[in-house]
Scaffold this active site. Sequence first.
Site, PDB file in Angstrom:
ATOM      1  N   GLU A  67      55.309  -8.128   4.905  1.00 22.97           N
ATOM      2  CA  GLU A  67      56.271  -7.869   5.978  1.00 22.97           C
ATOM      3  C   GLU A  67      55.655  -7.745   7.368  1.00 22.97           C
ATOM      4  O   GLU A  67      55.756  -6.690   8.008  1.00 22.97           O
ATOM      5  CB  GLU A  67      57.078  -6.601   5.658  1.00 22.97           C
ATOM      6  N   GLU A 118      59.700  -7.586  -3.682  1.00 19.53           N
ATOM      7  CA  GLU A 118      60.229  -6.220  -3.602  1.00 19.53           C
ATOM      8  C   GLU A 118      61.746  -6.264  -3.685  1.00 19.53           C
ATOM      9  O   GLU A 118      62.385  -7.059  -2.985  1.00 19.53           O
ATOM     10  CB  GLU A 118      59.866  -5.517  -2.281  1.00 19.53           C
TER      11      GLU A 118
HETATM   12  C1  GBH Z   1      59.529  -2.347   2.414  1.00 17.36           C
HETATM   13  O1  GBH Z   1      59.969  -2.205   3.700  1.00 17.36           O
HETATM   14  C2  GBH Z   1      58.083  -2.047   2.385  1.00 17.36           C
HETATM   15  O2  GBH Z   1      57.307  -3.182   2.120  1.00 17.36           O
HETATM   16  C3  GBH Z   1      57.741  -0.955   1.426  1.00 17.36           C
HETATM   17  O3  GBH Z   1      56.449  -0.494   1.705  1.00 17.36           O
HETATM   18  C4  GBH Z   1      58.793   0.122   1.519  1.00 17.36           C
HETATM   19  O4  GBH Z   1      58.431   1.274   0.828  1.00 17.36           O
HETATM   20  C5  GBH Z   1      60.055  -0.444   0.971  1.00 17.36           C
HETATM   21  O5  GBH Z   1      60.387  -1.645   1.591  1.00 17.36           O
HETATM   22  C6  GBH Z   1      61.255   0.486   1.067  1.00 17.36           C
HETATM   23  O6  GBH Z   1      61.591   0.739   2.381  1.00 17.36           O
HETATM   24  O7  GBH Z   1      67.456  -0.919   9.126  1.00 17.36           O
HETATM   25  O8  GBH Z   1      69.508  -1.172   7.836  1.00 17.36           O
HETATM   26  O9  GBH Z   1      68.822  -2.936   9.336  1.00 17.36           O
HETATM   27  C7  GBH Z   1      61.294  -2.573   3.900  1.00 17.36           C
HETATM   28  C8  GBH Z   1      61.588  -2.443   5.353  1.00 17.36           C
HETATM   29  C9  GBH Z   1      63.944  -2.456   5.164  1.00 17.36           C
HETATM   30  C10 GBH Z   1      62.813  -3.132   7.166  1.00 17.36           C
HETATM   31  C11 GBH Z   1      65.204  -2.975   5.720  1.00 17.36           C
HETATM   32  C12 GBH Z   1      64.072  -3.668   7.694  1.00 17.36           C
HETATM   33  C13 GBH Z   1      66.365  -3.372   7.734  1.00 17.36           C
HETATM   34  C14 GBH Z   1      67.518  -2.578   7.190  1.00 17.36           C
HETATM   35  N1  GBH Z   1      62.794  -3.107   5.735  1.00 17.36           N
HETATM   36  N2  GBH Z   1      65.144  -2.895   7.154  1.00 17.36           N
HETATM   37  S1  GBH Z   1      68.393  -1.865   8.475  1.00 17.36           S
END
Ligand code: GBH
Length: 461
Positions: free
Chosen positions: A172, A361
Amino acid sequence: KTLTDVELARQFPATFLWGAATASYQIEGATREDGRSLSVWDEFAATPGKVAGGDTGDIALDHYHLMPEDVKLMKQIGLDAYRFSIAWPRILPDGRGKVNEKGLDFYDRLVDTLLAHNIRPFATLYHWDLPLTLHQQGGWLNRDTAYAFADYAEIVVKRLGDRVADWTTHNEPWCAAYLGYGIGIHAPGLKDRQSALVAGHHLLLSHGLAVPCIRAHSGATAQVGISLNFTPAYPADDSPETQRDLARYDAFSTRWFLDPLYRGSYPEHLFEALELTPPPIQPGDMEIIATPIEFLGINNYSRAVVIGQPTPPLADQCQMLSPVPGACYTDMAWEIYPQALTDLLVRLHHEYHVPALYVTENGAAFADTWNGDDCVEDAGRTDYLRRYIQAGARAIEQGAPLRGYFTWSLMDNFEWAEGYSKRFGIIYIDYPTQRRIIKDSGRWYANLISDFHAMTQQQAE
Ligand code: GBH
């Protein structure tokens, strides 16, 4: 319609891989042991107000010491594959130069333990724990960090590449760039949108530089990829304003990293739509970034619903409909919408011709509780996983080359800015005692995997 578990298992080809994922800073602890230096996340978490509850990764799940027990749990669940990340500051305490053998030894033991249990290792080189020394030299704003990353990749692959075939450069990079440099909710906590573009470019460059290094030092079967986060966007209505804003948001959230990797260019109008200037792209950079790779990793949890505005907003400040009436949400307030995974995989197949896809994931946070016995009830997570896995099957039906699925996460862990308050695991962690308890969702996943293997066994006979 909901399929039975056996029917669900039958939707997948015999070579499909079932896995679970973690990341170094979120599970290892032992942040000051065996020569590990500090990372940007150690410093960020130690800064008051940055992480919920003042939590840090200092101890985490103590996986650094409990690794053999954790691999046994993976075996108990029946995982085919395990996705983990390597902590750069364990390998190169100064980010470059002198190698810390004890750091390499840990991952060497992990890989051997996995292989002894017949679990295929998928290694990620960077899941956000940049050595602090490199940050002090500018971090991802400094182009040199991209070259340091390629050197680091080479060192790791030289040591593990005889046993690890599956490599992911970055996890990411959108998050590392935008959340870390743009809005500062992740380490290193900068709040400068222009810097996010610069960091993003250097992250992409570092990926492209590392790919040939990984191939050169890995076994002949090396499979190299990258994992991107996707929150597919949908329109709230059918107005032209909504269509316009949706396209702007899509360029920012999905195509910023995807297009350079697969089309060799940033999305047209991205920089204007952000009202920023392009990052420093040197001649040849885009070709390096677009170096062909074997697979794309998909991290997907939710979707976004865009509502158009009278005048076009900045691409990263589009208006979202939330909550969506009638929708269900996890403990992160992310909408449960499995259809987005199907649509996304099919889109990547049709529009980007990605040759192989893994879900690297997918999972859900729920406020699980443990009452001291040997089970944890988490029906909500089981339901989430079943529906998303079924969504993966539908994408395969429509031609998407989906090769495997890794749930996030194997174990509850340090959820970045949320600290330990959010639980994503299929294994519960009782932090005071470090006891591990397989949740009902973990037992369900184990059954699905064993149904799947029983089926492939039968087919082989
Ligand atoms: C991942 O991040 C990571 O790789 C992992 O380390 C982490 O623990 C896991 O997911 C859970 O969070 O803010 O409603 O628009 C995910 C990060 C999640 C970033 C969704 C963008 C957008 C949703 N992403 N987010 S929102």
